[in-house]
Design a protein around this motif. Structure first.
Motif, PDB file in Angstrom:
ATOM      1  N   GLU A 135     -15.028 199.048  31.632  1.00  0.00           N
ATOM      2  CA  GLU A 135     -13.798 198.437  32.129  1.00  0.00           C
ATOM      3  C   GLU A 135     -13.928 196.911  32.108  1.00  0.00           C
ATOM      4  O   GLU A 135     -14.952 196.375  32.510  1.00  0.00           O
ATOM      5  CB  GLU A 135     -13.540 198.919  33.554  1.00  0.00           C
ATOM      6  N   GLU A 136     -12.874 196.239  31.662  1.00  0.00           N
ATOM      7  CA  GLU A 136     -12.841 194.773  31.701  1.00  0.00           C
ATOM      8  C   GLU A 136     -11.592 194.303  32.424  1.00  0.00           C
ATOM      9  O   GLU A 136     -10.616 195.050  32.583  1.00  0.00           O
ATOM     10  CB  GLU A 136     -12.856 194.199  30.269  1.00  0.00           C
ATOM     11  N   ALA A 137     -11.649 193.066  32.842  1.00  0.00           N
ATOM     12  CA  ALA A 137     -10.517 192.402  33.475  1.00  0.00           C
ATOM     13  C   ALA A 137     -10.493 190.982  32.936  1.00  0.00           C
ATOM     14  O   ALA A 137     -11.403 190.585  32.198  1.00  0.00           O
ATOM     15  CB  ALA A 137     -10.688 192.398  34.983  1.00  0.00           C
ATOM     16  N   CYS A 138      -9.476 190.213  33.296  1.00  0.00           N
ATOM     17  CA  CYS A 138      -9.352 188.865  32.757  1.00  0.00           C
ATOM     18  C   CYS A 138      -8.581 188.000  33.752  1.00  0.00           C
ATOM     19  O   CYS A 138      -7.557 188.433  34.283  1.00  0.00           O
ATOM     20  CB  CYS A 138      -8.613 188.929  31.424  1.00  0.00           C
ATOM     21  N   LYS A 175      -5.036 191.648  37.869  1.00  0.00           N
ATOM     22  CA  LYS A 175      -4.920 193.035  38.347  1.00  0.00           C
ATOM     23  C   LYS A 175      -4.690 194.052  37.234  1.00  0.00           C
ATOM     24  O   LYS A 175      -4.183 195.143  37.473  1.00  0.00           O
ATOM     25  CB  LYS A 175      -3.818 193.153  39.398  1.00  0.00           C
ATOM     26  N   VAL A 176      -5.052 193.704  36.006  1.00  0.00           N
ATOM     27  CA  VAL A 176      -4.956 194.649  34.892  1.00  0.00           C
ATOM     28  C   VAL A 176      -6.384 194.965  34.428  1.00  0.00           C
ATOM     29  O   VAL A 176      -7.223 194.072  34.319  1.00  0.00           O
ATOM     30  CB  VAL A 176      -4.129 194.061  33.728  1.00  0.00           C
ATOM     31  N   TYR A 177      -6.650 196.258  34.216  1.00  0.00           N
ATOM     32  CA  TYR A 177      -7.983 196.695  33.810  1.00  0.00           C
ATOM     33  C   TYR A 177      -7.850 197.637  32.623  1.00  0.00           C
ATOM     34  O   TYR A 177      -6.839 198.316  32.476  1.00  0.00           O
ATOM     35  CB  TYR A 177      -8.681 197.429  34.964  1.00  0.00           C
ATOM     36  N   GLY A 178      -8.889 197.664  31.794  1.00  0.00           N
ATOM     37  CA  GLY A 178      -8.868 198.598  30.670  1.00  0.00           C
ATOM     38  C   GLY A 178     -10.265 198.772  30.106  1.00  0.00           C
ATOM     39  O   GLY A 178     -11.103 197.877  30.220  1.00  0.00           O
ATOM     40  N   ASP A 179     -10.502 199.939  29.517  1.00  0.00           N
ATOM     41  CA  ASP A 179     -11.823 200.231  28.933  1.00  0.00           C
ATOM     42  C   ASP A 179     -11.907 199.659  27.527  1.00  0.00           C
ATOM     43  O   ASP A 179     -11.107 200.005  26.668  1.00  0.00           O
ATOM     44  CB  ASP A 179     -12.048 201.742  28.883  1.00  0.00           C
ATOM     45  N   PHE A 237      -8.482 191.164  25.874  1.00  0.00           N
ATOM     46  CA  PHE A 237      -9.115 192.495  25.947  1.00  0.00           C
ATOM     47  C   PHE A 237      -8.093 193.615  25.818  1.00  0.00           C
ATOM     48  O   PHE A 237      -8.417 194.697  25.332  1.00  0.00           O
ATOM     49  CB  PHE A 237      -9.966 192.637  27.220  1.00  0.00           C
ATOM     50  N   ILE A 238      -6.853 193.348  26.216  1.00  0.00           N
ATOM     51  CA  ILE A 238      -5.818 194.384  26.123  1.00  0.00           C
ATOM     52  C   ILE A 238      -5.487 194.730  24.670  1.00  0.00           C
ATOM     53  O   ILE A 238      -4.853 195.745  24.407  1.00  0.00           O
ATOM     54  CB  ILE A 238      -4.518 193.946  26.844  1.00  0.00           C
ATOM     55  N   ASP A 239      -5.927 193.882  23.716  1.00  0.00           N
ATOM     56  CA  ASP A 239      -5.747 194.198  22.296  1.00  0.00           C
ATOM     57  C   ASP A 239      -6.772 195.229  21.829  1.00  0.00           C
ATOM     58  O   ASP A 239      -6.654 195.765  20.731  1.00  0.00           O
ATOM     59  CB  ASP A 239      -5.919 192.936  21.419  1.00  0.00           C
ATOM     60  N   ARG A 240      -7.794 195.443  22.646  1.00  0.00           N
ATOM     61  CA  ARG A 240      -8.917 196.294  22.220  1.00  0.00           C
ATOM     62  C   ARG A 240      -8.987 197.606  22.989  1.00  0.00           C
ATOM     63  O   ARG A 240      -9.944 198.358  22.842  1.00  0.00           O
ATOM     64  CB  ARG A 240     -10.239 195.536  22.413  1.00  0.00           C
ATOM     65  N   ILE A 241      -8.022 197.866  23.850  1.00  0.00           N
ATOM     66  CA  ILE A 241      -8.034 199.117  24.618  1.00  0.00           C
ATOM     67  C   ILE A 241      -7.255 200.195  23.867  1.00  0.00           C
ATOM     68  O   ILE A 241      -6.575 199.890  22.877  1.00  0.00           O
ATOM     69  CB  ILE A 241      -7.465 198.912  26.055  1.00  0.00           C
TER      70      ILE A 241
END
Ligand SMILES: [Zn+2]
Length: 174
Positions: A95-98, A103-107, A150-154
């Motif tokens: 999981e990453e955040a930025c 408040k957005v998370y994604g693997d 990171f949301i481009d990679r989930i």
């Protein structure tokens, strides 16, 4: 001095950063401010575009295990004009955040190992082979210098789930 953050929806987060040609006093001060901002915001790292600068600079302080399984922030390290090479074929997802996407998370799947060459604050080139968290953090920050988030990679599924949150952030912060 703490710097104001840029948020998802700000075009600078989609632009390619420009190499630093000379490490001036002004740039050294900027790096201090960038670090202060990262610490204040509890980031594992921060990149120049996240405070509205197009310079190819980021700071990383990947978590370190204290030996009992508890993690704390490691020491900060500055990377100027970084180049990543030799990603391992083996990858791991976490999981990453930025700071720019609150408040957005994604693997995010990323290579386990990477080699990074960059300039330090004195303009001296160094090379490191990083594994695990340090590799993950520099890859996340280096993505920012290429306009990648990171949301481009989930997965497509996760991306669809967070799309409403992204729209809210775009409206709220821009
Ligand atoms: Zn980020």
């Amino acid at each position: 001095m703490k710097l104001p953050l840029t948020y998802y929806g700000n075009p600078i987060l989609r632009q390619k950063a420009e190499p630093v040609t000379e490490i001036t006093d002004e740039i050294r001060q900027f790096i201090k401010d960038l670090e202060e901002t990262m610490i204040e915001k509890n980031g594992l790292g921060i990149s120049a575009p996240q405070v509205g600068s197009r310079l190819a600079i980021f700071i990383a302080r990947p978590p370190v295990d204290d030996g009992t399984g508890r993690y704390s922030f490691g020491p900060s390290k500055v990377y100027i004009n970084p180049k990543l090479t030799e990603p391992s074929s083996e990858s791991w997802s976490h999981e990453e955040a930025c700071l720019s996407i609150p408040k957005v998370y994604g693997d995010v799947p990323r290579p386990v190992r990477i080699t990074i060459t960059a300039l330090d604050i004195n303009g001296k080139e160094f090379t490191e082979e990083l594994t695990g968290w340090p590799a993950r953090v520099v890859m996340h920050e280096n993505d920012h210098l290429n306009g990648v988030l990171f949301i481009d990679r989930i997965s497509k599924k996760q991306r669809n789930q967070i799309e409403p949150l992204l729209r809210t952030i775009k409206q709220k912060y821009n």
